[in-house]
Design a protein around this motif. Structure first.
Motif, PDB file in Angstrom:
ATOM      1  N   ALA A  83       0.834  -1.204   0.000  1.00  0.00           N
ATOM      2  CA  ALA A  83       0.000   0.000   0.000  1.00  0.00           C
ATOM      3  C   ALA A  83       0.872   1.258   0.000  1.00  0.00           C
ATOM      4  N   LEU A  84       1.922   1.250   0.828  1.00  0.00           N
ATOM      5  CA  LEU A  84       2.819   2.406   0.871  1.00  0.00           C
ATOM      6  C   LEU A  84       3.567   2.582  -0.444  1.00  0.00           C
ATOM      7  N   SER A  85       3.977   1.496  -1.054  1.00  0.00           N
ATOM      8  CA  SER A  85       4.682   1.586  -2.342  1.00  0.00           C
ATOM      9  C   SER A  85       3.777   2.160  -3.424  1.00  0.00           C
ATOM     10  N   SER A  86       2.533   1.702  -3.464  1.00  0.00           N
ATOM     11  CA  SER A  86       1.612   2.228  -4.478  1.00  0.00           C
ATOM     12  C   SER A  86       1.286   3.695  -4.202  1.00  0.00           C
ATOM     13  N   SER A  87       1.159   4.068  -2.925  1.00  0.00           N
ATOM     14  CA  SER A  87       0.921   5.468  -2.575  1.00  0.00           C
ATOM     15  C   SER A  87       2.117   6.327  -2.974  1.00  0.00           C
ATOM     16  N   TYR A  88       3.326   5.808  -2.774  1.00  0.00           N
ATOM     17  CA  TYR A  88       4.543   6.517  -3.157  1.00  0.00           C
ATOM     18  C   TYR A  88       4.571   6.736  -4.669  1.00  0.00           C
ATOM     19  N   ARG A  89       4.304   5.673  -5.412  1.00  0.00           N
ATOM     20  CA  ARG A  89       4.319   5.794  -6.869  1.00  0.00           C
ATOM     21  C   ARG A  89       3.260   6.780  -7.358  1.00  0.00           C
ATOM     22  N   ALA A  90       2.088   6.765  -6.724  1.00  0.00           N
ATOM     23  CA  ALA A  90       1.003   7.642  -7.162  1.00  0.00           C
ATOM     24  C   ALA A  90       1.297   9.110  -6.841  1.00  0.00           C
ATOM     25  N   ASN A  91       1.953   9.385  -5.734  1.00  0.00           N
ATOM     26  CA  ASN A  91       2.154  10.768  -5.293  1.00  0.00           C
ATOM     27  C   ASN A  91       3.557  11.307  -5.550  1.00  0.00           C
ATOM     28  N   LYS A  92       4.449  10.504  -6.112  1.00  0.00           N
ATOM     29  CA  LYS A  92       5.833  10.918  -6.315  1.00  0.00           C
ATOM     30  C   LYS A  92       5.929  12.126  -7.247  1.00  0.00           C
ATOM     31  N   GLU A  93       5.279  12.084  -8.381  1.00  0.00           N
ATOM     32  CA  GLU A  93       5.353  13.177  -9.352  1.00  0.00           C
ATOM     33  C   GLU A  93       4.757  14.458  -8.784  1.00  0.00           C
ATOM     34  N   LYS A  94       3.632  14.334  -8.107  1.00  0.00           N
ATOM     35  CA  LYS A  94       2.964  15.506  -7.529  1.00  0.00           C
ATOM     36  C   LYS A  94       3.841  16.164  -6.465  1.00  0.00           C
ATOM     37  N   LEU A  95       4.420  15.377  -5.600  1.00  0.00           N
ATOM     38  CA  LEU A  95       5.268  15.900  -4.534  1.00  0.00           C
ATOM     39  C   LEU A  95       6.544  16.524  -5.103  1.00  0.00           C
ATOM     40  N   THR A  96       7.142  15.881  -6.080  1.00  0.00           N
ATOM     41  CA  THR A  96       8.343  16.422  -6.708  1.00  0.00           C
ATOM     42  C   THR A  96       8.043  17.780  -7.351  1.00  0.00           C
ATOM     43  N   ALA A  97       6.903  17.884  -8.010  1.00  0.00           N
ATOM     44  CA  ALA A  97       6.513  19.147  -8.637  1.00  0.00           C
ATOM     45  C   ALA A  97       6.305  20.233  -7.586  1.00  0.00           C
ATOM     46  N   GLU A  98       5.677  19.895  -6.467  1.00  0.00           N
ATOM     47  CA  GLU A  98       5.456  20.887  -5.405  1.00  0.00           C
ATOM     48  C   GLU A  98       6.779  21.350  -4.808  1.00  0.00           C
ATOM     49  N   LEU A  99       7.684  20.420  -4.553  1.00  0.00           N
ATOM     50  CA  LEU A  99       8.995  20.782  -4.000  1.00  0.00           C
ATOM     51  C   LEU A  99       9.779  21.669  -4.964  1.00  0.00           C
ATOM     52  N   LEU A 100       9.786  21.320  -6.224  1.00  0.00           N
ATOM     53  CA  LEU A 100      10.493  22.141  -7.211  1.00  0.00           C
ATOM     54  C   LEU A 100       9.855  23.519  -7.324  1.00  0.00           C
ATOM     55  N   ASN A 101       8.547  23.587  -7.257  1.00  0.00           N
ATOM     56  CA  ASN A 101       7.836  24.855  -7.301  1.00  0.00           C
ATOM     57  C   ASN A 101       8.240  25.733  -6.114  1.00  0.00           C
ATOM     58  N   LEU A 102       8.317  25.147  -4.921  1.00  0.00           N
ATOM     59  CA  LEU A 102       8.726  25.916  -3.744  1.00  0.00           C
ATOM     60  C   LEU A 102      10.182  26.368  -3.842  1.00  0.00           C
ATOM     61  N   ILE A 103      11.028  25.536  -4.416  1.00  0.00           N
ATOM     62  CA  ILE A 103      12.450  25.870  -4.534  1.00  0.00           C
ATOM     63  C   ILE A 103      12.676  26.977  -5.560  1.00  0.00           C
ATOM     64  N   PHE A 104      12.021  26.880  -6.703  1.00  0.00           N
ATOM     65  CA  PHE A 104      12.278  27.845  -7.784  1.00  0.00           C
ATOM     66  C   PHE A 104      11.465  29.132  -7.678  1.00  0.00           C
ATOM     67  N   ASN A 105      10.369  29.130  -6.997  1.00  0.00           N
ATOM     68  CA  ASN A 105       9.520  30.327  -6.884  1.00  0.00           C
ATOM     69  C   ASN A 105       9.693  30.982  -5.522  1.00  0.00           C
ATOM     70  N   ILE A 106      10.872  31.514  -5.279  1.00  0.00           N
ATOM     71  CA  ILE A 106      11.172  32.166  -4.009  1.00  0.00           C
ATOM     72  C   ILE A 106      10.765  33.628  -4.124  1.00  0.00           C
TER      73      ILE A 106
END
Length: 118
Positions: A83-106
């Motif tokens: 369950a955790l692996s499938s949740s990770y796979r499902a949310n990995k792209e979304k979380l990566t995009a949010e982190l990059l957005n926070l890093i680049f949009n200072i």
């Protein structure tokens, strides 16, 4: 004098018979104590065997159920990992995009505490 020596002989013989009877009674008592001890040991061994068998029966019923619990825990763990692996796979792209957005949009701002001193 012969009657005296005869009386002494009778007393000595009576004393010897009494001593023999006493020795025989002591031997008989010793045999009875040994027999009682052997019977008590046999009874103790029988009781010990009975209790050990009961302990093994209870232990096997408990350990058997613990073995079943171990299998259930393994199954639950595998299900949670999946369950955790499938949740990770499902949310990995979304979380990566949010982190990059926070890093680049200072948005540089002056801290509120620093503004008080100006």
């Amino acid at each position: 004098m012969t009657s005296q020596s005869q009386g002494i002989q009778q007393l000595l013989q009576a004393e010897k018979r009494a001593k023999d009877k006493l020795e025989e009674a002591k031997k008989h008592k010793g045999r009875r104590l040994k027999q009682a001890k052997d019977e008590a040991m046999a009874e103790i061994d029988q009781y010990k065997l009975l209790r050990e068998n009961e302990f093994r029966r209870i232990q096997s019923s408990i350990m058997g159920s613990q073995g079943n619990l171990a299998v259930k825990v393994e199954e639950q763990t595998a299900a949670k990992i999946q369950a955790l692996s499938s949740s990770y796979r499902a949310n990995k792209e979304k979380l990566t995009a949010e982190l990059l957005n926070l890093i680049f949009n200072i948005k540089p701002e002056i801290h509120t505490n620093y503004r008080k001193f100006l």
